[in-house]
Design a protein around this motif. Sequence first.
Motif, mmCIF file in Angstrom:
data_model
loop_
_atom_site.group_PDB
_atom_site.id
_atom_site.type_symbol
_atom_site.label_atom_id
_atom_site.label_comp_id
_atom_site.label_asym_id
_atom_site.label_seq_id
_atom_site.Cartn_x
_atom_site.Cartn_y
_atom_site.Cartn_z
ATOM 1 N N MET A 155 0.856 -1.183 0.000
ATOM 2 C CA MET A 155 0.000 0.000 0.000
ATOM 3 C C MET A 155 0.894 1.236 0.000
ATOM 4 N N LEU A 156 0.741 2.053 -1.008
ATOM 5 C CA LEU A 156 1.462 3.314 -1.081
ATOM 6 C C LEU A 156 0.760 4.320 -0.174
ATOM 7 N N ILE A 157 1.509 4.906 0.747
ATOM 8 C CA ILE A 157 0.967 5.936 1.638
ATOM 9 C C ILE A 157 1.878 7.151 1.530
ATOM 10 N N THR A 158 1.269 8.304 1.250
ATOM 11 C CA THR A 158 2.056 9.529 1.140
ATOM 12 C C THR A 158 1.294 10.696 1.754
ATOM 13 N N THR A 159 2.043 11.661 2.252
ATOM 14 C CA THR A 159 1.422 12.871 2.775
ATOM 15 C C THR A 159 1.206 13.897 1.664
ATOM 16 N N MET A 160 1.716 13.601 0.483
ATOM 17 C CA MET A 160 1.538 14.504 -0.659
ATOM 18 C C MET A 160 0.146 14.309 -1.259
ATOM 19 N N ASN A 161 -0.312 15.305 -2.011
ATOM 20 C CA ASN A 161 -1.610 15.205 -2.660
ATOM 21 C C ASN A 161 -1.566 14.371 -3.930
ATOM 22 N N ASP A 162 -0.373 14.084 -4.404
ATOM 23 C CA ASP A 162 -0.187 13.195 -5.541
ATOM 24 C C ASP A 162 1.102 12.417 -5.304
ATOM 25 N N ALA A 163 1.296 11.383 -6.094
ATOM 26 C CA ALA A 163 2.499 10.567 -5.945
ATOM 27 C C ALA A 163 3.237 10.568 -7.283
ATOM 28 N N PRO A 164 4.408 11.215 -7.355
ATOM 29 C CA PRO A 164 5.159 11.261 -8.602
ATOM 30 C C PRO A 164 5.366 9.857 -9.184
ATOM 31 N N GLY A 165 5.098 9.742 -10.468
ATOM 32 C CA GLY A 165 5.239 8.456 -11.138
ATOM 33 C C GLY A 165 3.998 7.583 -11.053
ATOM 34 N N HIS A 166 2.969 8.082 -10.380
ATOM 35 C CA HIS A 166 1.712 7.345 -10.253
ATOM 36 C C HIS A 166 0.564 8.265 -10.646
ATOM 37 N N GLU A 167 -0.502 7.680 -11.135
ATOM 38 C CA GLU A 167 -1.679 8.457 -11.511
ATOM 39 C C GLU A 167 -2.888 7.932 -10.756
ATOM 40 N N ALA A 168 -3.616 8.834 -10.110
ATOM 41 C CA ALA A 168 -4.848 8.449 -9.424
ATOM 42 C C ALA A 168 -5.933 8.307 -10.482
ATOM 43 N N GLU A 169 -6.354 7.077 -10.721
ATOM 44 C CA GLU A 169 -7.369 6.815 -11.741
ATOM 45 C C GLU A 169 -8.777 6.956 -11.189
ATOM 46 N N GLU A 170 -8.914 6.787 -9.869
ATOM 47 C CA GLU A 170 -10.235 6.845 -9.254
ATOM 48 C C GLU A 170 -10.081 7.246 -7.792
ATOM 49 N N ALA A 228 -3.058 3.175 14.071
ATOM 50 C CA ALA A 228 -3.873 4.028 13.197
ATOM 51 C C ALA A 228 -3.545 3.775 11.725
ATOM 52 N N ILE A 229 -2.271 3.614 11.399
ATOM 53 C CA ILE A 229 -1.878 3.337 10.015
ATOM 54 C C ILE A 229 -2.419 1.980 9.580
ATOM 55 N N GLU A 230 -2.325 0.970 10.443
ATOM 56 C CA GLU A 230 -2.855 -0.356 10.110
ATOM 57 C C GLU A 230 -4.348 -0.279 9.816
ATOM 58 N N ARG A 231 -5.093 0.453 10.628
ATOM 59 C CA ARG A 231 -6.533 0.595 10.424
ATOM 60 C C ARG A 231 -6.831 1.390 9.154
ATOM 61 N N LEU A 232 -6.013 2.399 8.878
ATOM 62 C CA LEU A 232 -6.158 3.197 7.666
ATOM 63 C C LEU A 232 -6.006 2.320 6.430
ATOM 64 N N VAL A 233 -4.972 1.484 6.416
ATOM 65 C CA VAL A 233 -4.716 0.580 5.295
ATOM 66 C C VAL A 233 -5.864 -0.417 5.152
ATOM 67 N N GLU A 234 -6.331 -0.987 6.257
ATOM 68 C CA GLU A 234 -7.445 -1.946 6.202
ATOM 69 C C GLU A 234 -8.679 -1.317 5.563
ATOM 70 N N GLU A 235 -8.981 -0.079 5.955
ATOM 71 C CA GLU A 235 -10.161 0.596 5.413
ATOM 72 C C GLU A 235 -9.983 0.900 3.927
ATOM 73 N N LEU A 276 -3.446 8.928 -0.378
ATOM 74 C CA LEU A 276 -2.821 10.218 -0.636
ATOM 75 C C LEU A 276 -3.214 11.203 0.451
ATOM 76 N N ALA A 277 -2.325 12.160 0.719
ATOM 77 C CA ALA A 277 -2.573 13.243 1.677
ATOM 78 C C ALA A 277 -2.858 12.715 3.086
ATOM 79 N N MET A 278 -2.120 11.686 3.499
ATOM 80 C CA MET A 278 -2.292 11.116 4.841
ATOM 81 C C MET A 278 -1.848 12.132 5.884
ATOM 82 N N ARG A 279 -2.624 12.231 6.972
ATOM 83 C CA ARG A 279 -2.314 13.157 8.059
ATOM 84 C C ARG A 279 -2.516 12.462 9.395
#
Length: 89
Positions: free
Chosen positions: A1-16, A61-68, A78-81
Motif C-alpha cells: 500500500m502506497l501511503i504519502t502525505t503529498m496530494n499526488d504521488a510522482p510516477g503514479h496516476e490516481a485513476e479513481e 492508526a496506520i494499520e486501520r487506515l490501510v485496512e479501510e 494520498l494526503a495522509m495526516r
Amino acid sequence: MLITTMNDAPGHEAEEVLGEVFGLTVRSRNVGAQIGAGFKSMLGGELKGMTKMLAESRTEAIERLVEEAEAKGGNAILAMRFDTSELGS
C-alpha cells in the motif's frame, strides 16, 4: 500500500477516488502512569511511556487506515495526516 502525505504521488496516476479513509484509535493510560507522567512533566524531560504509547497509536492508526482503504478496493492513500488530541480531562 502506497501511503504519502503529498496530494499526488510522482510516477503514479490516481485513476479513481474511492473516498475518505480513517485510522482512528483512542488510548488511555492507567491512573498511576498518568500521575507519574504529571510529576515528570513538572521536572522536565521526555515522558518515555507517553512517547511509546504515541508510537504504538500511530502504528495502529496506520494499520486501520490501510485496512479501510483495502476494503474499499484502494491501493494507495494520498494526503495522509496524523492528528492527536485529548478527550476529557
